[in-house]
Write an enzyme that holds these catalytic residues in place. Structure first.
Site, short mmCIF file in Angstrom:
data_model
loop_
_atom_site.label_atom_id
_atom_site.label_comp_id
_atom_site.label_asym_id
_atom_site.label_seq_id
_atom_site.Cartn_x
_atom_site.Cartn_y
_atom_site.Cartn_z
N ARG A 188 0.89 -1.17 0.00
CA ARG A 188 0.00 0.00 0.00
C ARG A 188 0.91 1.21 0.00
O ARG A 188 1.60 1.48 1.00
CB ARG A 188 -0.91 0.00 1.22
CG ARG A 188 -1.63 1.32 1.41
CD ARG A 188 -2.76 1.28 2.40
NE ARG A 188 -3.91 0.60 1.83
CZ ARG A 188 -5.15 0.69 2.31
NH1 ARG A 188 -5.40 1.46 3.36
NH2 ARG A 188 -6.15 0.05 1.75
N ASP B 6 -16.91 7.71 -2.31
CA ASP B 6 -15.71 7.58 -1.47
C ASP B 6 -15.47 8.95 -0.83
O ASP B 6 -16.09 9.95 -1.22
CB ASP B 6 -14.53 7.15 -2.37
CG ASP B 6 -13.29 6.75 -1.58
OD1 ASP B 6 -13.36 6.62 -0.33
OD2 ASP B 6 -12.23 6.56 -2.21
N CYS C 6 -16.18 1.98 0.16
CA CYS C 6 -15.05 1.14 0.57
C CYS C 6 -14.73 1.28 2.06
O CYS C 6 -14.11 0.39 2.63
CB CYS C 6 -13.82 1.46 -0.29
SG CYS C 6 -13.23 3.15 -0.14
N ARG D 213 -13.85 -8.27 1.87
CA ARG D 213 -12.43 -8.07 1.63
C ARG D 213 -11.66 -9.33 2.01
O ARG D 213 -10.72 -9.73 1.32
CB ARG D 213 -11.90 -6.87 2.44
CG ARG D 213 -12.40 -5.50 1.97
CD ARG D 213 -11.94 -5.15 0.56
NE ARG D 213 -10.49 -5.21 0.41
CZ ARG D 213 -9.64 -4.24 0.76
NH1 ARG D 213 -10.11 -3.10 1.25
NH2 ARG D 213 -8.34 -4.38 0.60
N1 NVA Z 1 -9.73 6.88 -1.67
C1 NVA Z 1 -9.42 6.44 -0.32
C2 NVA Z 1 -9.68 4.98 -0.17
C3 NVA Z 1 -9.42 4.43 1.21
C4 NVA Z 1 -9.65 2.95 1.32
C5 NVA Z 1 -7.97 6.77 -0.01
O1 NVA Z 1 -7.12 6.59 -0.88
O2 NVA Z 1 -7.70 7.24 1.09
N1 CP Z 2 -11.30 0.01 2.20
C1 CP Z 2 -10.04 -0.10 2.65
O1 CP Z 2 -9.09 -0.34 1.91
O2 CP Z 2 -9.91 0.03 4.00
P1 CP Z 2 -8.58 0.20 4.82
O3 CP Z 2 -7.97 1.52 4.46
O4 CP Z 2 -9.03 0.14 6.26
O5 CP Z 2 -7.63 -0.92 4.48
#
Ligand code: NVA
Ligand code: CP
Length: 301
Positions: free
Chosen positions: A103, A218, A258, A286
């Protein structure tokens, strides 16, 4: 190394593979067999440059269910945070584990890792895409309504990482994505251009929601955009999914997000906590979708 399959984007899999993963996720959810341990002894490295609840827990739990284990790596505590080249890190980490999930802020970090890794690399969210979330979202739609081919999905809000992965899902699974975003917050033109007729833009949330089978939104400010929160609150003020927007959609339309969500901003509390919302099954999925992905990428090795 060249035969290694990665999941840096939904476009790394075919339509058939996408449907296969969805159906495996549904089967793994319905029939949990503790003796089924296809990843016994395997290790997943998980690099998190950004916060996470769902992604971290689902990958960790999924590896344990399958007889494997995972290592949580924060750039703060590894040499990644001190500037060790990504190429070197990818080669070293992949020489010791069976899969790598990342991530990261920059999408290129994940693609560079994939280029230099000898094991599958999974995108657990970048600034550009969030493909793992789409596996769970599509699993959830299939569970409630069957195949999504030919349906209409309305994306209301930021043309962000989630929106980009929804565009990819539309291309692969054959639904039409209606997008309503404020000016200046549209999805990337190259991602839109590659989607052809799968994507249509609308001037308002109500117009985008017309006849939709699924509505999705979102947060207005994603991770890393916290300093833009105030300016985004102004730009997005007419882009909330509320009862009026839901009323424009099909009567049995589902609502997804999400998570984490900001009630009163991108979605009203009435909608996200209402009868059409499936956010908690979506979040639970998930786990099942990730397990299906891990099985797909790692179990056949
Ligand atoms: N668009 C959001 C999604 C979080 C799961 C972000 O990137 O923070
Ligand atoms: N939706 C999602 O990816 O959640 P987290 O940021 O908690 O992993």
């Amino acid at each position: 190394m060249s035969n290694t399959r990665h999941f840096t984007s939904l476009l790394d899999i075919t339509s058939d593979e996408f449907r296969h993963i969805i159906h495996r996720a549904m089967a793994l959810k319905t029939h949990r067999d503790p003796n089924y341990q296809p990843l016994k002894g395997q290790v997943l490295a998980m690099v998190f440059e950004k916060s996470s609840t769902r992604t971290r827990i689902s990958f960790e739990a999924g590896m344990v269910h399958f007889g494997g284990s995972s290592i949580f790596l924060s750039p703060r505590d590894t040499q990644l945070g001190r500037g060790e080249p990504l190429q070197d890190s990818a080669k070293v980490i992949s020489s010791m584990v069976d899969g790598i999930m990342l991530r990261t802020d920059k999408h290129e970090t994940v693609t560079t890792f994939a280029e230099h890794s000898s094991v599958p690399v999974i995108n657990g969210l970048t600034d550009q895409q969030h493909p793992c979330q789409l596996l769970a979202d599509m699993q959830t739609y299939f569970e409630y309504r069957g195949d999504i081919q030919g349906k209409i999905v309305a994306w209301i809000g930021d043309g962000n990482n989630m929106c980009h992965s929804y565009i990819h899902a539309a291309m692969l699974l054959g639904f039409t994505l209606h997008i309503a975003s404020p000016e200046g917050y549209y999805p990337l033109p190259e991602i839109v251009a590659a989607a052809g007729d799968s994507v249509r833009f609308f001037a308002s949330p109500v117009l985008a929601a017309a006849n939709a089978d699924l509505l999705v939104t979102d947060v207005w400010a994603s991770m890393g955009q916290e300093q833009e929160q105030q300016q985004r609150e102004v730009a997005f003020k007419d882009y909330q999914i509320n009862a009026e927007v839901m009323a424009a959609a099909q009567p049995d339309a589902l609502f997804m997000h999400c998570l984490p969500a900001h009630r009163g901003e991108e979605v009203s509390a009435e909608v996200i906590d209402g009868p059409q919302s499936v956010i908690f099954p979506e979040a639970e999925n998930r786990l099942h979708a990730q397990k299906a992905l891990l099985e797909f990428l790692l179990a056949s090795k």
